[in-house]
Design an enzyme around this catalytic site. Structure first.
Site, PDB file in Angstrom:
ATOM      1  CG  ASP A  56      -7.861  12.106 -15.589  1.00  0.00           C
ATOM      2  OD1 ASP A  56      -7.384  12.770 -16.531  1.00  0.00           O
ATOM      3  OD2 ASP A  56      -8.073  12.595 -14.462  1.00  0.00           O
ATOM      4  CG  ASP A  58     -12.089  15.918 -16.942  1.00  0.00           C
ATOM      5  OD1 ASP A  58     -10.896  15.556 -16.838  1.00  0.00           O
ATOM      6  OD2 ASP A  58     -12.609  16.748 -16.183  1.00  0.00           O
TER       7      ASP A  58
END
Length: 372
Positions: free
Chosen positions: A253, A249
């Site tokens: 990003d 995650d």
């Protein structure tokens, strides 16, 4: 090809970018003679407003009955005070688990036309093309027990989460990474924190064992903190990044810096009964309704839907070619509008329309080539 898609526009900019992705899919169907049907359902904060729950039963049933799910974004600040299990994000986690999509694929492509959109030197990122393979149904996001502890006055005194992985969970996501790498540059970088975490030690041991099944693929192990540094310092060293849920995650990003904007990144969640596709970005409530959100991540997610669920590789490539054409022509949404060549600033719907027009040109060229 007949394809049924459940669309979940969700919250914030989700409805805006999803509408453009659906328009592109309709254009594909028209150009290539396919039959795509769409069933829109609420999820997240929008579902709470309509039905009092972030994932209504009717929404879940529609998702389980279709060929693929296309989601916009989930998250609404007005519900931040609700208990964790009742917030919009809880609907997304429940949906992922219900669909059984355990492998999250997040490609990061550095478009030459957007070299001026990253804070990194163009020569450092030129040619970067990596894929984050993130385990999606384990780790801290799903581990039990989890919760809060209170003191004698009933006030919260502590909170706890459980990071847990089984050998079977690690094996199946590792095989996705190695199978994918065989069709790319044949290198897997497995990310962990094995110097501190027991789960990471099991992760490293299991991935190393699975690697023996793929002798043509090179495996390296990297600690997550070192990986975060190398992503920026030397992104060309990476091909396939294999990570657990939380690390994936965060790192995906960060990798958006290589592409130029989080609004450009797409994702595919596969491996279960029904595949789920969504842009990597969040609901961005601060710009919702302004018509300035970047729809290219959602449109690229539609391309992944055609590639992985419909097995329409030609059509998926044509969408990606259309995106590249629009970017080379200098068109930009505000998040990527920087530098002397980025003077053609357009809104969400205009960017979507430009991709549809470019797609028509790409399709016409392909049809003309086959006719010859």
């Amino acid at each position: 090809m007949k394809l049924s898609v459940t669309t979940l526009p969700g919250d914030g900019v989700g409805p805006e970018v999803t509408a453009e992705a659906v328009d592109v899919l309709r254009a594909v169907a028209g150009s290539y003679g396919h039959e795509f049907t769409f069933d829109e359902q609420p999820v997240g904060g929008e579902a709470i407003r309509r039905a009092g729950t972030p994932l209504p039963r009717a929404t879940l049933d529609a998702c389980l009955a279709c060929d693929a799910v296309l989601l916009g974004a989930v998250g609404s600040p007005e519900y931040d005070d609700l208990p964790p299990g009742e917030r919009p994000e809880a609907g997304l986690l429940t949906l992922r688990r219900a669909l059984g999509a355990y492998a999250n694929l997040r490609p990061v492509v550095c478009h030459a036309a957007l070299a001026d959109c990253t804070p990194l030197r163009p020569e450092r990122i030129a040619g970067s093309c990596l894929l984050v393979v993130r385990e999606l149904l384990g780790g801290l996001y799903f581990g039990e027990p989890r919760g809060f502890e209170t003191d004698g006055d009933g006030k919260t005194s502590a909170a706890f989460n459980t990071m847990r992985y089984t050998v079977a969970e690690i094996e199946r996501i590792a095989r996705v990474a190695f199978e994918t790498a065989r069709a790319r540059r044949r290198k897997v970088t497995s990310v962990d924190k094995a110097n501190v975490l027991e789960t990471s030690r099991l992760w490293r041991e299991t991935v190393s064992r699975v690697a023996l099944e793929y002798p043509t693929v090179t495996l390296e192990h990297v600690y997550v903190d070192a990986c975060a540094m190398h992503l920026i310092a030397d992104p060309l060293r990476f091909d396939v990044l294999l990570t657990e849920n939380l690390f994936g995650d965060i790192l995906s990003d960060e990798a958006a810096v290589l592409a130029g904007s989080l609004g450009l990144l797409a994702s595919a969640s596969v491996g279960g009964d029904v595949d789920l596709y969504e842009p990597v970005h969040g609901s961005a409530p601060d710009i919702a309704g302004r018509g300035t959100a970047n729809p290219l991540g959602a449109i690229a997610s539609a391309a992944l839907l055609l590639r992985h669920t419909a097995r329409l590789e030609r059509e998926a490539q044509d969408i990606e070619a259309a995106i590249e054409t629009v970017l080379r022509a200098g068109y930009r949404t505000p998040d990527i509008a920087r530098g002397p060549e980025s003077h053609l600033v357009v809104g969400t719907s205009e960017m979507g329309r430009l991709v549809v027009e470019a797609l028509a040109e790409v399709a016409d060229l392909r049809h003309a080539y086959h006719a010859v």
